[in-house]
Design a protein around this motif. Structure first.
Motif, mmCIF file in Angstrom:
data_model
loop_
_atom_site.group_PDB
_atom_site.id
_atom_site.type_symbol
_atom_site.label_atom_id
_atom_site.label_comp_id
_atom_site.label_asym_id
_atom_site.label_seq_id
_atom_site.Cartn_x
_atom_site.Cartn_y
_atom_site.Cartn_z
ATOM 1 N N SER A 74 3.251 3.172 -11.886
ATOM 2 C CA SER A 74 3.221 2.125 -10.883
ATOM 3 C C SER A 74 1.874 1.463 -11.015
ATOM 4 C CB SER A 74 3.226 2.487 -9.450
ATOM 5 O OG SER A 74 3.419 1.630 -8.283
ATOM 6 N N THR A 75 1.821 -0.001 -10.957
ATOM 7 C CA THR A 75 0.612 -0.951 -11.022
ATOM 8 C C THR A 75 0.525 -1.578 -9.755
ATOM 9 O OG1 THR A 75 0.677 -0.691 -13.249
ATOM 10 C CG2 THR A 75 -0.947 -2.288 -12.431
ATOM 11 N N LYS A 76 -0.564 -1.728 -9.106
ATOM 12 C CA LYS A 76 -0.822 -2.611 -7.998
ATOM 13 C C LYS A 76 -1.922 -3.587 -8.256
ATOM 14 C CE LYS A 76 -1.472 -2.507 -2.997
ATOM 15 N NZ LYS A 76 -2.824 -3.036 -2.965
ATOM 16 N N ILE A 77 -1.338 -5.131 -7.982
ATOM 17 C CA ILE A 77 -2.431 -6.162 -8.036
ATOM 18 C C ILE A 77 -2.331 -6.883 -6.875
ATOM 19 C CG2 ILE A 77 -2.344 -6.200 -10.434
ATOM 20 C CD1 ILE A 77 -0.757 -8.919 -10.478
ATOM 21 N N SER A 78 -3.522 -7.649 -6.576
ATOM 22 C CA SER A 78 -3.548 -8.495 -5.468
ATOM 23 C C SER A 78 -2.622 -9.888 -5.709
ATOM 24 C CB SER A 78 -4.863 -8.903 -5.036
ATOM 25 O OG SER A 78 -5.195 -9.809 -4.376
ATOM 26 N N SER A 79 -2.119 -10.169 -4.451
ATOM 27 C CA SER A 79 -1.155 -11.616 -4.511
ATOM 28 C C SER A 79 -2.483 -12.493 -4.729
ATOM 29 C CB SER A 79 -0.447 -11.544 -3.392
ATOM 30 O OG SER A 79 -1.145 -11.408 -2.063
ATOM 31 N N ARG A 80 -3.534 -12.468 -4.471
ATOM 32 C CA ARG A 80 -4.445 -13.841 -4.609
ATOM 33 C C ARG A 80 -4.861 -14.064 -6.066
ATOM 34 N NH1 ARG A 80 -6.989 -10.543 -0.621
ATOM 35 N NH2 ARG A 80 -5.930 -11.074 1.329
ATOM 36 N N LYS A 81 -4.531 -13.049 -7.181
ATOM 37 C CA LYS A 81 -4.714 -13.107 -8.501
ATOM 38 C C LYS A 81 -3.717 -13.268 -9.292
ATOM 39 C CE LYS A 81 -9.453 -11.095 -8.045
ATOM 40 N NZ LYS A 81 -10.025 -9.626 -8.060
ATOM 41 N N VAL A 82 -2.927 -14.185 -9.312
ATOM 42 C CA VAL A 82 -1.667 -13.888 -10.014
ATOM 43 C C VAL A 82 -1.349 -14.709 -11.442
ATOM 44 C CG1 VAL A 82 -0.012 -13.468 -8.114
ATOM 45 C CG2 VAL A 82 -0.654 -15.918 -8.364
ATOM 46 N N HIS A 132 0.790 -1.330 -0.055
ATOM 47 C CA HIS A 132 0.006 0.131 -0.028
ATOM 48 C C HIS A 132 0.811 1.380 -0.006
ATOM 49 C CE1 HIS A 132 -2.970 2.951 1.206
ATOM 50 N NE2 HIS A 132 -2.279 3.193 2.289
ATOM 51 N N HIS A 133 1.741 1.194 1.030
ATOM 52 C CA HIS A 133 2.657 2.569 1.010
ATOM 53 C C HIS A 133 3.568 2.824 0.010
ATOM 54 C CE1 HIS A 133 1.348 3.855 4.923
ATOM 55 N NE2 HIS A 133 1.392 2.759 5.624
ATOM 56 N N LEU A 134 4.145 1.449 -0.514
ATOM 57 C CA LEU A 134 5.106 1.558 -1.787
ATOM 58 C C LEU A 134 4.349 2.262 -2.966
ATOM 59 C CD1 LEU A 134 7.592 -1.305 -1.653
ATOM 60 C CD2 LEU A 134 8.106 1.237 -1.506
ATOM 61 N N HIS A 135 3.085 1.756 -3.445
ATOM 62 C CA HIS A 135 2.333 2.009 -4.660
ATOM 63 C C HIS A 135 2.228 3.454 -4.413
ATOM 64 C CE1 HIS A 135 -0.221 1.873 -7.802
ATOM 65 N NE2 HIS A 135 -1.271 2.136 -7.066
ATOM 66 N N LYS A 136 1.597 3.923 -3.177
ATOM 67 C CA LYS A 136 1.009 5.467 -3.019
ATOM 68 C C LYS A 136 2.493 6.204 -3.044
ATOM 69 C CE LYS A 136 -1.026 8.081 0.683
ATOM 70 N NZ LYS A 136 -1.408 7.792 2.206
ATOM 71 N N ALA A 137 3.669 5.862 -2.848
ATOM 72 C CA ALA A 137 4.835 6.843 -2.930
ATOM 73 C C ALA A 137 5.121 6.749 -4.569
ATOM 74 C CB ALA A 137 5.904 6.292 -2.181
ATOM 75 N N PHE A 138 5.234 5.490 -5.090
ATOM 76 C CA PHE A 138 5.593 5.410 -6.262
ATOM 77 C C PHE A 138 4.749 6.168 -7.396
ATOM 78 C CE2 PHE A 138 7.927 1.335 -5.469
ATOM 79 C CZ PHE A 138 9.171 2.060 -5.606
ATOM 80 N N THR A 139 3.113 6.178 -7.207
ATOM 81 C CA THR A 139 2.343 7.020 -7.762
ATOM 82 C C THR A 139 2.644 8.441 -7.747
ATOM 83 O OG1 THR A 139 0.678 5.284 -7.404
ATOM 84 C CG2 THR A 139 -0.258 7.161 -8.121
ATOM 85 N N LYS A 140 3.203 8.953 -6.691
ATOM 86 C CA LYS A 140 3.296 10.418 -6.562
ATOM 87 C C LYS A 140 4.776 10.853 -7.182
ATOM 88 C CE LYS A 140 1.296 11.231 -2.088
ATOM 89 N NZ LYS A 140 1.444 11.008 -0.677
ATOM 90 N N ALA A 141 5.792 9.824 -7.567
ATOM 91 C CA ALA A 141 6.958 10.185 -7.820
ATOM 92 C C ALA A 141 6.763 10.250 -9.434
ATOM 93 C CB ALA A 141 7.939 8.929 -7.776
#
Lengths: 231, 231
Positions: free
Chosen positions: B28-36, B14-23
């Motif tokens: 940055s794309t984020k997906i759940s580890s349950r749907k790989v 959560h925190h990494l994606h938030k930071a990368f999105t602002k950079a």
């Protein structure tokens, strides 16, 4: 004008005298605890000596009001014939660091309202965080201070030893240490707890134990157990 | 432009994606580890999952460069067929508190210079404290972090419990806790140590033990012993 006499040679005597000397309407005198004859008179006499010396030093003081500065000694340990009290600054003092009394809790105890008012006037002249604390509460604060200060510092030392051993600069841990402290200013320590002990993550705990020496393992094991029992 | 894929549902993801999105210059794309299945391509794929899931999740990722974010897992635990690396932010994350990556040490590991350059570019886009750390050093940092963060927080909890028991507000200890931390920014923890354990003040130690419950006594005794052996 309040006259204060400070008796002692240690850090607390040094820092208190320094602060009183700068304060307005306070006249502070400091003498060594080794020369307790010809004691100057004062409205408040503060003996800042080791716990074991409080009884003996106080028994020689003819002044009206004598207070000690110890966190772990009962007010009744004072053996002067006049009034008794306590003036306990809850902080860790060292010669190497300057202290500002502004934030330091000054924990006061007296046996009557008039003496308490005098101690409060004295405390307010050098600090902003003045609290009335009885001997039982002060004993508790003293042991709590050992946990949050002495023992915490020792955990920092273990962290430092591990970094030295694996050639990692200890400073890498500084932001984490700062956050550990900032967190509990908004979140109770119980809610702020994280880590393998809390998660009961035995695999990580095993890995950690392999990296530690015997003494570190003992500390790790007891604290892990204590976290698990407490939550 | 660096494309990043973050796989995970927890605080770090959560925190990494938030930071990368602002950079800037990061997509940055984020997906759940349950749907790989149907995994999007990216220059760097960051799997921020629990330690135990790293092997299984990584084995399903066809992307060129896969890194995990764990402090205690070896780089070789990754089972992807492409390049491997580590992107370990050394901090305690909780949902309740916002984090600034500015100060957080970002501990990087890669198997070749080009991959390391890519991780460094990524880390510098969100932070200012970027360090190259191998798997052995990272393991050490992780256990050191348990001492200075998890265990320290538990000592704060014990302090809090004692204050509650004796009806003293825990906040009285805040200035002491702050000073404990500030002190070691100018003084090594070994030099900053004070207290009854170091002084071998058995009388005060006995008094303290009387105030504690069995669990607290165990912690007190082991830490006292460890301080005395270590100095």
């Amino acid at each position: 004008m309040i006259s204060v006499l400070i008796i002692g040679n240690g850090n607390v005597a040094h820092h208190l005298h320094k602060a009183f000397t700068k304060a307005v309407d306070i006249h502070s005198t400091k003498i060594s605890s080794r020369k307790v004859s010809n004691i100057p008179d004062a409205m408040v006499t503060i003996i800042a000596v080791t716990d074991d010396a409080i009884a003996a030093v106080s028994s020689n003081i003819p002044n009206r009001f004598v207070v000690h500065t110890s966190g772990s000694v009962h007010i009744n340990a004072l053996e002067n014939t006049g009034s008794k009290g306590v003036f306990y600054p809850l902080q860790t003092f060292s010669k190497e660091r300057d202290v500002s009394f502004d934030e330091i809790p000054l924990c006061l105890e007296a046996t009557n309202h008039k003496d308490m008012q005098l101690l409060e006037a004295l405390a307010n002249a050098i600090g902003k965080n003045v609290v009335s604390i009885n001997s039982e509460q002060r004993k508790c604060l003293h042991v709590a201070a050992v946990f949050v200060n002495n023992f915490t510092n020792h955990l920092f030392k273990i962290g430092n030893d591990l970094c030295d051993e694996f050639n990692v600069p200890f400073e890498i841990l500084t932001p984490l240490i700062r956050e550990t402290v900032l967190k509990i200013e908004t979140l109770a320590p119980e809610k702020a707890q994280t880590g393998p002990a809390l998660r009961n993550d035995t695999k990580t705990i095993e890995k950690h134990l392999h990296l530690l020496n015997k003494q570190q393992q003992e500390v790790y094991t007891i604290l892990t157990k204590s976290i698990q029992n407490g939550h």
